[in-house]
Design a protein around this motif. Structure first.
Motif, PDB file in Angstrom:
ATOM      1  N   GLY A  62     -65.228  10.730  17.191  1.00  0.00           N
ATOM      2  CA  GLY A  62     -65.846  11.518  18.260  1.00  0.00           C
ATOM      3  C   GLY A  62     -64.839  12.341  19.044  1.00  0.00           C
ATOM      4  N   ASP A  63     -63.548  11.966  19.005  1.00  0.00           N
ATOM      5  CA  ASP A  63     -62.500  12.743  19.673  1.00  0.00           C
ATOM      6  C   ASP A  63     -62.165  13.988  18.855  1.00  0.00           C
ATOM      7  OD1 ASP A  63     -62.330  10.739  21.547  1.00  0.00           O
ATOM      8  OD2 ASP A  63     -60.438   9.913  20.795  1.00  0.00           O
ATOM      9  N   THR A  64     -61.790  15.056  19.528  1.00  0.00           N
ATOM     10  CA  THR A  64     -61.338  16.285  18.876  1.00  0.00           C
ATOM     11  C   THR A  64     -60.177  16.852  19.679  1.00  0.00           C
ATOM     12  OG1 THR A  64     -63.603  16.787  18.179  1.00  0.00           O
ATOM     13  CG2 THR A  64     -62.044  18.589  18.106  1.00  0.00           C
ATOM     14  N   ILE A  65     -59.124  17.278  18.985  1.00  0.00           N
ATOM     15  CA  ILE A  65     -58.004  17.948  19.658  1.00  0.00           C
ATOM     16  C   ILE A  65     -57.634  19.215  18.893  1.00  0.00           C
ATOM     17  CG2 ILE A  65     -57.038  15.876  20.718  1.00  0.00           C
ATOM     18  CD1 ILE A  65     -54.926  15.843  18.481  1.00  0.00           C
ATOM     19  N   ASN A  66     -57.119  20.191  19.623  1.00  0.00           N
ATOM     20  CA  ASN A  66     -56.618  21.417  18.998  1.00  0.00           C
ATOM     21  C   ASN A  66     -55.200  21.170  18.522  1.00  0.00           C
ATOM     22  OD1 ASN A  66     -58.924  23.027  19.526  1.00  0.00           O
ATOM     23  ND2 ASN A  66     -58.255  23.234  21.638  1.00  0.00           N
ATOM     24  N   LEU A  67     -54.908  21.588  17.283  1.00  0.00           N
ATOM     25  CA  LEU A  67     -53.581  21.396  16.695  1.00  0.00           C
ATOM     26  C   LEU A  67     -53.180  22.608  15.878  1.00  0.00           C
ATOM     27  CD1 LEU A  67     -53.329  17.840  15.007  1.00  0.00           C
ATOM     28  CD2 LEU A  67     -52.130  18.644  17.007  1.00  0.00           C
ATOM     29  N   LYS A  68     -51.892  22.811  15.794  1.00  0.00           N
ATOM     30  CA  LYS A  68     -51.312  23.756  14.839  1.00  0.00           C
ATOM     31  C   LYS A  68     -50.122  23.026  14.234  1.00  0.00           C
ATOM     32  CE  LYS A  68     -50.442  28.107  16.023  1.00  0.00           C
ATOM     33  NZ  LYS A  68     -49.676  29.306  16.499  1.00  0.00           N
ATOM     34  N   PHE A  69     -50.209  22.738  12.919  1.00  0.00           N
ATOM     35  CA  PHE A  69     -49.122  21.989  12.304  1.00  0.00           C
ATOM     36  C   PHE A  69     -48.783  22.528  10.922  1.00  0.00           C
ATOM     37  CE2 PHE A  69     -52.810  19.603  10.816  1.00  0.00           C
ATOM     38  CZ  PHE A  69     -52.468  19.125   9.562  1.00  0.00           C
ATOM     39  N   ALA A  70     -47.579  22.201  10.487  1.00  0.00           N
ATOM     40  CA  ALA A  70     -47.072  22.626   9.182  1.00  0.00           C
ATOM     41  C   ALA A  70     -47.087  21.431   8.238  1.00  0.00           C
ATOM     42  CB  ALA A  70     -45.651  23.166   9.316  1.00  0.00           C
ATOM     43  N   SER A  71     -47.440  21.706   6.985  1.00  0.00           N
ATOM     44  CA  SER A  71     -47.463  20.642   5.985  1.00  0.00           C
ATOM     45  C   SER A  71     -47.441  21.259   4.594  1.00  0.00           C
ATOM     46  CB  SER A  71     -48.705  19.772   6.160  1.00  0.00           C
ATOM     47  OG  SER A  71     -48.658  18.674   5.266  1.00  0.00           O
ATOM     48  N   THR A  72     -47.592  20.392   3.605  1.00  0.00           N
ATOM     49  CA  THR A  72     -47.666  20.796   2.206  1.00  0.00           C
ATOM     50  C   THR A  72     -49.035  20.416   1.671  1.00  0.00           C
ATOM     51  OG1 THR A  72     -45.306  20.375   1.959  1.00  0.00           O
ATOM     52  CG2 THR A  72     -46.584  20.535  -0.064  1.00  0.00           C
ATOM     53  N   ILE A  73     -49.603  21.287   0.849  1.00  0.00           N
ATOM     54  CA  ILE A  73     -50.914  21.021   0.262  1.00  0.00           C
ATOM     55  C   ILE A  73     -50.750  20.020  -0.880  1.00  0.00           C
ATOM     56  CG2 ILE A  73     -52.873  22.006  -0.975  1.00  0.00           C
ATOM     57  CD1 ILE A  73     -52.220  24.698   0.384  1.00  0.00           C
ATOM     58  N   ASN A  74     -51.464  18.902  -0.795  1.00  0.00           N
ATOM     59  CA  ASN A  74     -51.484  17.929  -1.886  1.00  0.00           C
ATOM     60  C   ASN A  74     -52.496  18.323  -2.954  1.00  0.00           C
ATOM     61  OD1 ASN A  74     -49.533  16.270  -0.779  1.00  0.00           O
ATOM     62  ND2 ASN A  74     -50.993  14.840   0.104  1.00  0.00           N
ATOM     63  N   GLU A  75     -53.638  18.876  -2.507  1.00  0.00           N
ATOM     64  CA  GLU A  75     -54.725  19.165  -3.442  1.00  0.00           C
ATOM     65  C   GLU A  75     -55.634  20.234  -2.846  1.00  0.00           C
ATOM     66  OE1 GLU A  75     -57.957  16.455  -5.939  1.00  0.00           O
ATOM     67  OE2 GLU A  75     -57.033  15.643  -4.132  1.00  0.00           O
ATOM     68  N   VAL A  76     -56.197  21.077  -3.717  1.00  0.00           N
ATOM     69  CA  VAL A  76     -57.127  22.137  -3.319  1.00  0.00           C
ATOM     70  C   VAL A  76     -58.396  22.005  -4.157  1.00  0.00           C
ATOM     71  CG1 VAL A  76     -57.519  24.647  -3.322  1.00  0.00           C
ATOM     72  CG2 VAL A  76     -55.296  23.755  -2.700  1.00  0.00           C
ATOM     73  N   CYS A  77     -59.531  22.348  -3.577  1.00  0.00           N
ATOM     74  CA  CYS A  77     -60.785  22.401  -4.324  1.00  0.00           C
ATOM     75  C   CYS A  77     -60.608  23.344  -5.508  1.00  0.00           C
ATOM     76  CB  CYS A  77     -61.913  22.910  -3.425  1.00  0.00           C
ATOM     77  SG  CYS A  77     -63.435  23.298  -4.302  1.00  0.00           S
ATOM     78  N   LYS A  78     -60.878  22.867  -6.710  1.00  0.00           N
ATOM     79  CA  LYS A  78     -60.685  23.673  -7.921  1.00  0.00           C
ATOM     80  C   LYS A  78     -61.900  24.528  -8.267  1.00  0.00           C
ATOM     81  CE  LYS A  78     -56.590  22.104  -8.500  1.00  0.00           C
ATOM     82  NZ  LYS A  78     -55.597  22.796  -7.744  1.00  0.00           N
ATOM     83  N   GLN A  79     -62.974  24.402  -7.471  1.00  0.00           N
ATOM     84  CA  GLN A  79     -64.166  25.219  -7.710  1.00  0.00           C
ATOM     85  C   GLN A  79     -64.105  26.544  -6.953  1.00  0.00           C
ATOM     86  OE1 GLN A  79     -66.638  24.165  -9.921  1.00  0.00           O
ATOM     87  NE2 GLN A  79     -65.107  22.590 -10.312  1.00  0.00           N
ATOM     88  N   LYS A  80     -63.766  26.469  -5.645  1.00  0.00           N
ATOM     89  CA  LYS A  80     -63.779  27.661  -4.798  1.00  0.00           C
ATOM     90  C   LYS A  80     -62.559  27.809  -3.898  1.00  0.00           C
ATOM     91  CE  LYS A  80     -68.794  27.766  -4.150  1.00  0.00           C
ATOM     92  NZ  LYS A  80     -69.858  27.720  -3.146  1.00  0.00           N
ATOM     93  N   GLY A  81     -61.795  26.758  -3.727  1.00  0.00           N
ATOM     94  CA  GLY A  81     -60.717  26.784  -2.731  1.00  0.00           C
ATOM     95  C   GLY A  81     -61.271  26.554  -1.336  1.00  0.00           C
ATOM     96  N   CYS A  82     -62.401  25.827  -1.250  1.00  0.00           N
ATOM     97  CA  CYS A  82     -63.115  25.660   0.016  1.00  0.00           C
ATOM     98  C   CYS A  82     -62.637  24.468   0.845  1.00  0.00           C
ATOM     99  CB  CYS A  82     -64.621  25.583  -0.221  1.00  0.00           C
ATOM    100  SG  CYS A  82     -65.122  24.239  -1.317  1.00  0.00           S
ATOM    101  N   TRP A  83     -61.703  23.685   0.355  1.00  0.00           N
ATOM    102  CA  TRP A  83     -61.075  22.620   1.114  1.00  0.00           C
ATOM    103  C   TRP A  83     -59.690  22.358   0.549  1.00  0.00           C
ATOM    104  CZ3 TRP A  83     -59.624  18.717  -2.093  1.00  0.00           C
ATOM    105  CH2 TRP A  83     -60.406  18.440  -3.205  1.00  0.00           C
TER     106      TRP A  83
END
Length: 165
Positions: A62-83
């Motif tokens: 239920g909590d939400t915070i605004n963030l801006k962070f740097a990381s590396t992509i482990n995995e991407v949706c292979k159908q559309k790139g939607c997540w």
């Protein structure tokens, strides 16, 4: 003679201005080595993935915070790139979706460095949704069928993404 001198000085002025402009543009391009998706964001005030993981750890459902962070992509949706799933260190990930389904990332973006901006929260993902994501990721039927319980996850709704080129 005066006219020739005026034309010559004017020409030198124009050339000098164009050379300075080119140098400024080149330095701007060096700083912006990102491809932008969604809302235009910059690389100012970015926190590390480790600090983002600490912030996720402090959230309750239920909590939400605004963030801006740097990381590396482990995995991407292979159908559309939607997540995409981003590494948070210590075998933790954040499931990133895109605000209003308004943009996608490239299907081949696995292992790319990114900066994401948006809202972080924690949530429980249902079995059906987990199976859907597994199918999108190209998992086998056996792997999909093995999903038998919901998962508590670190979630993120990105409104903007910068992907390192």
């Amino acid at each position: 003679m005066k006219k020739i001198l005026i034309v010559f000085v004017s020409l030198l002025f124009v050339i000098a201005c164009n050379e300075n402009k080119t140098k400024v543009d080149e330095s701007a391009n060096e700083k912006l080595a990102y491809t932008s998706y969604g809302k235009k964001i910059n690389d100012d005030n970015v926190i590390s993935k480790e600090l983002a993981a600490e912030k996720f750890n402090n959230l309750k459902e239920g909590d939400t915070i605004n963030l801006k962070f740097a990381s590396t992509i482990n995995e991407v949706c292979k159908q559309k790139g939607c997540w995409m799933k981003l590494d948070l260190g210590n075998n933790k990930e954040s499931m990133v979706r895109f605000k209003d389904y308004g943009f996608f990332v490239p299907l081949n973006a696995d292992h790319k460095e990114v900066i994401v901006n948006g809202k972080a929260f924690v949530t429980e993902i249902s079995i059906d949704e987990l199976r859907h994501y597994a199918k999108d990721a190209g998992k086998t039927e056996e792997e999909i069928a093995a999903i038998s319980e919901p998962e508590f996850t670190y979630a993120f709704e990105a409104d903007g993404v910068l992907m390192k080129q």
